[in-house]
Design an enzyme around this catalytic site. Structure first.
Site, PDB file in Angstrom:
ATOM      1  N   GLY A   1     -75.696  10.167 -63.166  1.00  0.00           N
ATOM      2  CA  GLY A   1     -76.945  11.062 -62.316  1.00  0.00           C
ATOM      3  C   GLY A   1     -77.795  11.043 -63.516  1.00  0.00           C
ATOM      4  O   GLY A   1     -78.171   9.989 -64.293  1.00  0.00           O
ATOM      5  N   THR A   2     -78.664  12.113 -63.763  1.00  0.00           N
ATOM      6  CA  THR A   2     -79.841  12.185 -64.692  1.00  0.00           C
ATOM      7  C   THR A   2     -79.167  12.263 -66.087  1.00  0.00           C
ATOM      8  O   THR A   2     -80.017  11.869 -67.028  1.00  0.00           O
ATOM      9  CB  THR A   2     -80.356  13.693 -64.421  1.00  0.00           C
ATOM     10  OG1 THR A   2     -80.690  13.808 -63.154  1.00  0.00           O
ATOM     11  CG2 THR A   2     -81.639  13.703 -65.352  1.00  0.00           C
ATOM     12  N   GLY A   3     -77.938  12.693 -66.356  1.00  0.00           N
ATOM     13  CA  GLY A   3     -77.575  12.324 -67.644  1.00  0.00           C
ATOM     14  C   GLY A   3     -76.552  11.005 -67.986  1.00  0.00           C
ATOM     15  O   GLY A   3     -76.824  10.230 -68.779  1.00  0.00           O
TER      16      GLY A   3
ATOM     17  N   ALA B   1     -68.542   8.752 -58.353  1.00  0.00           N
ATOM     18  CA  ALA B   1     -67.827   9.197 -57.069  1.00  0.00           C
ATOM     19  C   ALA B   1     -68.646   8.541 -56.013  1.00  0.00           C
ATOM     20  O   ALA B   1     -67.862   7.848 -54.923  1.00  0.00           O
ATOM     21  CB  ALA B   1     -67.963  10.634 -56.494  1.00  0.00           C
TER      22      ALA B   1
ATOM     23  N   CYS C   1     -79.434  27.853 -61.278  1.00  0.00           N
ATOM     24  CA  CYS C   1     -80.517  26.882 -61.064  1.00  0.00           C
ATOM     25  C   CYS C   1     -81.472  27.391 -59.989  1.00  0.00           C
ATOM     26  O   CYS C   1     -80.867  27.419 -58.682  1.00  0.00           O
ATOM     27  CB  CYS C   1     -80.021  25.435 -60.481  1.00  0.00           C
ATOM     28  SG  CYS C   1     -81.274  24.384 -60.492  1.00  0.00           S
TER      29      CYS C   1
ATOM     30  N   CYS D   1     -90.063  22.363 -67.157  1.00  0.00           N
ATOM     31  CA  CYS D   1     -89.847  22.073 -65.774  1.00  0.00           C
ATOM     32  C   CYS D   1     -91.250  21.983 -64.942  1.00  0.00           C
ATOM     33  O   CYS D   1     -92.134  22.427 -65.391  1.00  0.00           O
ATOM     34  CB  CYS D   1     -89.373  23.560 -65.185  1.00  0.00           C
ATOM     35  SG  CYS D   1     -88.903  23.027 -63.510  1.00  0.00           S
TER      36      CYS D   1
END
Length: 423
Positions: free
Chosen positions: A10-12, A35, A159, A353
């Site tokens: 993902g983003t990481g 996955a 979040c 953000c």
């Protein structure tokens, strides 16, 4: 030579793979295990859930892009991590040995903490592109059968930004369709006040977000302890600052989207000594596991303390800039160790953000994330909406073509008029 396995794409995970590939010689093997076989730009899921984006706009196949950089890829979920033997067991029975393991899995979505919540229950989600598509299908039903809407975040959530985004995006779309007058919107959140964001507020976030809610006729309930959800009804206790119930609510809804609390994924949680009780990886200042020297972790899957104690439990968010600095630190530290040098690089726990609010937006900088802060800044304006749309295209392009440059620092800080952040 060394085999570095990255668990999660993902983003990481994707930036970690690209940066390691640039720093290490080809004698060192890098494998990404994920996955599913596609990358998804999760920040765009609120747009998918309202029909402003399609799946193909925010996803792409992982394998060909990693292959172009000499990075191996396995599309399988992991059923077990044997940290003592440095081995992963995949869902198909395959075993993968590693010299270094980087955990960037993201979270397990803990809808089952509250009965009736989640896509398998009576509320929708925007945490995954599959969920966002399902949410859009339910939204289309709402358009034909308008009724009350409940949007927000469940107890233990960390979040909050996407819930605010979705509330305002849905509000704007309904206005464009001339249906808003038929759809009352209530924002239900575990935060102690609107604009808390899991950060204890940032600048004027409380007053500015409350003003935006009033302007757009969005009601709210804070300190909301959701206890269960039934078909068309959300049950919750509203708490006072001391954590005592002062009002009980049974909110009717025709449509609801609630962000869940997070846990660690099962394979990670199952490793003795690796995680805290919620399954988040315990790491030191170099992003290294406290229990296993060859395991590193970054992103939502790591344990960080909440900013403050709140009447209803809230966690602290891990934003994109913070994740970017974590994975960069890991890449530097593994490269240093392979060169016989000590780990020295540290991630930056600063929160930045950009949030889309329909036809406007909100941006904030909290430096550091945990107060007191050197920078405590919150602004709104149409420029934020434009900046987020542009950032989406920029980030996806970079994830396709591979980059080790700091995407957030290069793009987002420039958009905010900030030259650099001191770690």
């Amino acid at each position: 030579m060394a085999h570095i396995v990255i668990l999660g794409a993902g983003t990481g995970g994707m930036p970690a793979a690209y940066e390691l590939r640039e720093k290490l010689t080809l004698s060192h093997r890098i494998t990404v295990v994920n996955a599913v076989d596609y990358f998804q730009f999760v920040p765009s899921n609120p747009w998918v859930a309202i029909g402003w984006r399609k799946r193909n706009d925010i996803t792409f196949p992982i394998r060909p892009y990693l292959a172009n950089k000499g990075i191996d890829f396995i599309a399988q979920s992991v059923s077990q991590i044997d940290a003592a033997r440095n081995t992963l067991t995949l869902a198909n029975g395959q075993h993968v040995h590693y010299d270094y393991l980087i955990i960037t899995t993201g979270p397990k979505l803990a809808f089952d903490d509250i009965p009736g919540c989640g896509p398998a229950g009576f509320t929708q989600s925007i945490c995954h592109v599959d969920h966002a598509e399902q949410t859009y299908a339910h939204y289309l039903t709402l358009l034909t059968q308008p009724g009350p809407v409940v949007i927000g975040a469940l107890p233990g959530a960390s979040c909050f930004g996407p819930a605010y985004e979705f509330a305002f995006i849905l509000n704007m779309d309904l206005k464009r369709r001339k249906l808003r007058k038929h759809v009352p919107i209530t924002f239900v959140t575990s935060e102690p006040y609107i604009g808390h964001l899991g950060l204890g507020g940032v600048g004027d976030s409380k007053t500015m977000m409350e003003s935006a809610f009033r302007q757009h006729d969005i009601k709210w309930i804070t300190n909301a302890q959701v206890t269960r959800v039934e078909a068309g009804v959300m049950h919750l206790s509203e708490l006072d600052p001391q954590g005592q119930a002062v009002r009980e609510h049974a909110l009717p809804f025709a449509f609801s989207m609630m962000l869940p609390p997070f846990k660690g994924v099962d394979a990670v949680t199952g490793v003795t000594g690796l995680c805290n009780p919620r399954g988040f990886v315990l790491v030191d200042e170099y992003q290294r596991s406290l229990a296993y020297r060859n395991i590193f972790a970054a992103g939502v899957c790591i344990a960080i303390p909440p900013v403050e104690v709140t009447p209803v439990p809230t966690g602290a968010p891990k934003t994109g800039y913070m994740i970017e600095t974590m994975v960069s630190a890991i890449a530097h530290n593994i490269a240093a160790e392979l060169a016989g040098l000590p780990a020295r690089a540290k991630g930056s726990w600063n929160a930045i953000c950009l949030a889309d609010l329909g036809n406007t937006g909100a941006a904030f900088v909290a430096l550091p994330q945990i107060p007191p802060r050197n920078v405590n800044w919150f602004k709104t304006g149409r420029w934020v909406h434009v900046a987020k749309v542009a950032f989406e295209k920029y980030f996806i392009y970079k994830m396709k073509h591979g980059t080790s440059e700091p995407i957030y620092e290069k793009y987002m800080l420039k958009m905010l008029g900030i030259e650099r952040l001191e770690h």
